[in-house]
Design a protein around this motif. Sequence first.
Motif, PDB file in Angstrom:
ATOM      1  N   LEU A   1       0.752  -1.185  -0.065  1.00  0.00           N
ATOM      2  CA  LEU A   1       0.111   0.057  -0.099  1.00  0.00           C
ATOM      3  C   LEU A   1       0.968   1.185   0.102  1.00  0.00           C
ATOM      4  O   LEU A   1       1.856   1.318   0.731  1.00  0.00           O
ATOM      5  CB  LEU A   1      -0.892   0.060   1.451  1.00  0.00           C
ATOM      6  CG  LEU A   1      -1.971   1.180   1.504  1.00  0.00           C
ATOM      7  CD1 LEU A   1      -2.766   1.497   0.247  1.00  0.00           C
ATOM      8  CD2 LEU A   1      -2.506   1.022   2.846  1.00  0.00           C
ATOM      9  N   MET A   2       0.523   2.196  -0.865  1.00  0.00           N
ATOM     10  CA  MET A   2       1.361   3.428  -1.093  1.00  0.00           C
ATOM     11  C   MET A   2       0.534   4.480  -1.478  1.00  0.00           C
ATOM     12  O   MET A   2       0.143   4.792  -2.460  1.00  0.00           O
ATOM     13  CB  MET A   2       2.408   3.523  -2.137  1.00  0.00           C
ATOM     14  CG  MET A   2       3.394   2.451  -2.082  1.00  0.00           C
ATOM     15  SD  MET A   2       4.847   2.450  -3.262  1.00  0.00           S
ATOM     16  CE  MET A   2       3.801   1.841  -4.736  1.00  0.00           C
TER      17      MET A   2
ATOM     18  N   GLY B   1       1.053 -13.077  -8.096  1.00  0.00           N
ATOM     19  CA  GLY B   1      -0.497 -13.031  -7.737  1.00  0.00           C
ATOM     20  C   GLY B   1      -0.405 -11.678  -6.773  1.00  0.00           C
ATOM     21  O   GLY B   1      -1.592 -11.577  -6.441  1.00  0.00           O
ATOM     22  N   GLY B   2       0.617 -11.259  -6.476  1.00  0.00           N
ATOM     23  CA  GLY B   2       0.397  -9.968  -5.541  1.00  0.00           C
ATOM     24  C   GLY B   2       0.023  -8.584  -6.219  1.00  0.00           C
ATOM     25  O   GLY B   2      -0.081  -8.953  -7.272  1.00  0.00           O
ATOM     26  N   TYR B   3      -0.113  -7.799  -5.353  1.00  0.00           N
ATOM     27  CA  TYR B   3      -0.563  -6.475  -5.816  1.00  0.00           C
ATOM     28  C   TYR B   3      -0.029  -5.278  -5.040  1.00  0.00           C
ATOM     29  O   TYR B   3       0.354  -5.448  -3.927  1.00  0.00           O
ATOM     30  CB  TYR B   3      -2.224  -6.279  -5.839  1.00  0.00           C
ATOM     31  CG  TYR B   3      -2.887  -6.403  -4.495  1.00  0.00           C
ATOM     32  CD1 TYR B   3      -3.074  -4.951  -3.898  1.00  0.00           C
ATOM     33  CD2 TYR B   3      -2.994  -7.647  -3.839  1.00  0.00           C
ATOM     34  CE1 TYR B   3      -3.647  -4.813  -2.565  1.00  0.00           C
ATOM     35  CE2 TYR B   3      -3.448  -7.505  -2.575  1.00  0.00           C
ATOM     36  CZ  TYR B   3      -3.870  -6.309  -1.895  1.00  0.00           C
ATOM     37  OH  TYR B   3      -4.488  -6.365  -0.757  1.00  0.00           O
ATOM     38  N   ILE B   4      -0.188  -4.197  -5.623  1.00  0.00           N
ATOM     39  CA  ILE B   4       0.049  -2.829  -5.165  1.00  0.00           C
ATOM     40  C   ILE B   4      -1.218  -1.979  -5.302  1.00  0.00           C
ATOM     41  O   ILE B   4      -1.612  -1.781  -6.347  1.00  0.00           O
ATOM     42  CB  ILE B   4       1.410  -1.976  -6.072  1.00  0.00           C
ATOM     43  CG1 ILE B   4       2.409  -2.843  -5.777  1.00  0.00           C
ATOM     44  CG2 ILE B   4       1.581  -0.505  -5.367  1.00  0.00           C
ATOM     45  CD1 ILE B   4       3.753  -2.485  -6.614  1.00  0.00           C
TER      46      ILE B   4
ATOM     47  N   ASP C   1      -4.987  -0.211  -8.570  1.00  0.00           N
ATOM     48  CA  ASP C   1      -4.337  -1.664  -8.331  1.00  0.00           C
ATOM     49  C   ASP C   1      -3.401  -2.212  -9.156  1.00  0.00           C
ATOM     50  O   ASP C   1      -3.778  -2.201 -10.332  1.00  0.00           O
ATOM     51  CB  ASP C   1      -5.376  -2.696  -7.776  1.00  0.00           C
ATOM     52  CG  ASP C   1      -5.886  -2.579  -6.315  1.00  0.00           C
ATOM     53  OD1 ASP C   1      -5.377  -1.829  -5.694  1.00  0.00           O
ATOM     54  OD2 ASP C   1      -6.766  -3.436  -6.033  1.00  0.00           O
ATOM     55  N   ALA C   2      -2.121  -2.252  -9.023  1.00  0.00           N
ATOM     56  CA  ALA C   2      -1.302  -2.898  -9.868  1.00  0.00           C
ATOM     57  C   ALA C   2      -1.103  -4.431  -9.661  1.00  0.00           C
ATOM     58  O   ALA C   2      -0.438  -4.671  -8.719  1.00  0.00           O
ATOM     59  CB  ALA C   2       0.025  -2.159 -10.072  1.00  0.00           C
TER      60      ALA C   2
END
Length: 181
Positions: free
Chosen positions: A44-45, A71-74, A174-175
């Motif tokens: 989270l940014m 499978g992760g996200y930002i 979300d990326a």
Amino acid sequence: MSKIIIGAGETKHVGWIVTQEADFNLLSERDWEKHAEHGIDAILMEHVLEHLTLEEGKRAMKFAYQYLNDGGYIRAAVPDAFFQNEAYQNLVQIGGPGPKNHPAASHKIVYDYCTFSSVFTENGFSVTLYEYCDEKGNFHYRYWNPDDGMVGRSFRFDTRNSPDKLGMVSIILDAHKEFVV
């Protein structure tokens, strides 16, 4: 599951690891290695990347893609260059509106949704836009779950907003790093 808030300030969420600029320099591969020791599933940014130049942001997101688990996200949020509100634009401008101790004093870029998305897509991420203004200043909103990363400076959660008037908006996206089989 490792979830990290980068540049957290006073933000704290259950289950999320809180970092500050002194703990996690986005441009340091050594810091990425250190924080990814057990894998990173979510980042989270909120209002962080505008403190880097465009090229620095792209370099940081190259590291993010490398160290984020498949499978992760930002979830990322930044001020919106297309929000048509003079007071807001004065507040978020490059170099900030006033004294050097103002939080915006170190702003190096004000993103629009296309440029902000490209920081991620150019590094291999797929992007889902949730909140942003288009070139005509029209605000676009798509539901997002705050449990996946709470953004306070958002349509739903910033008290400066109402259904009748926007006072504080962000580009929120979300990326996703695709899961590789």
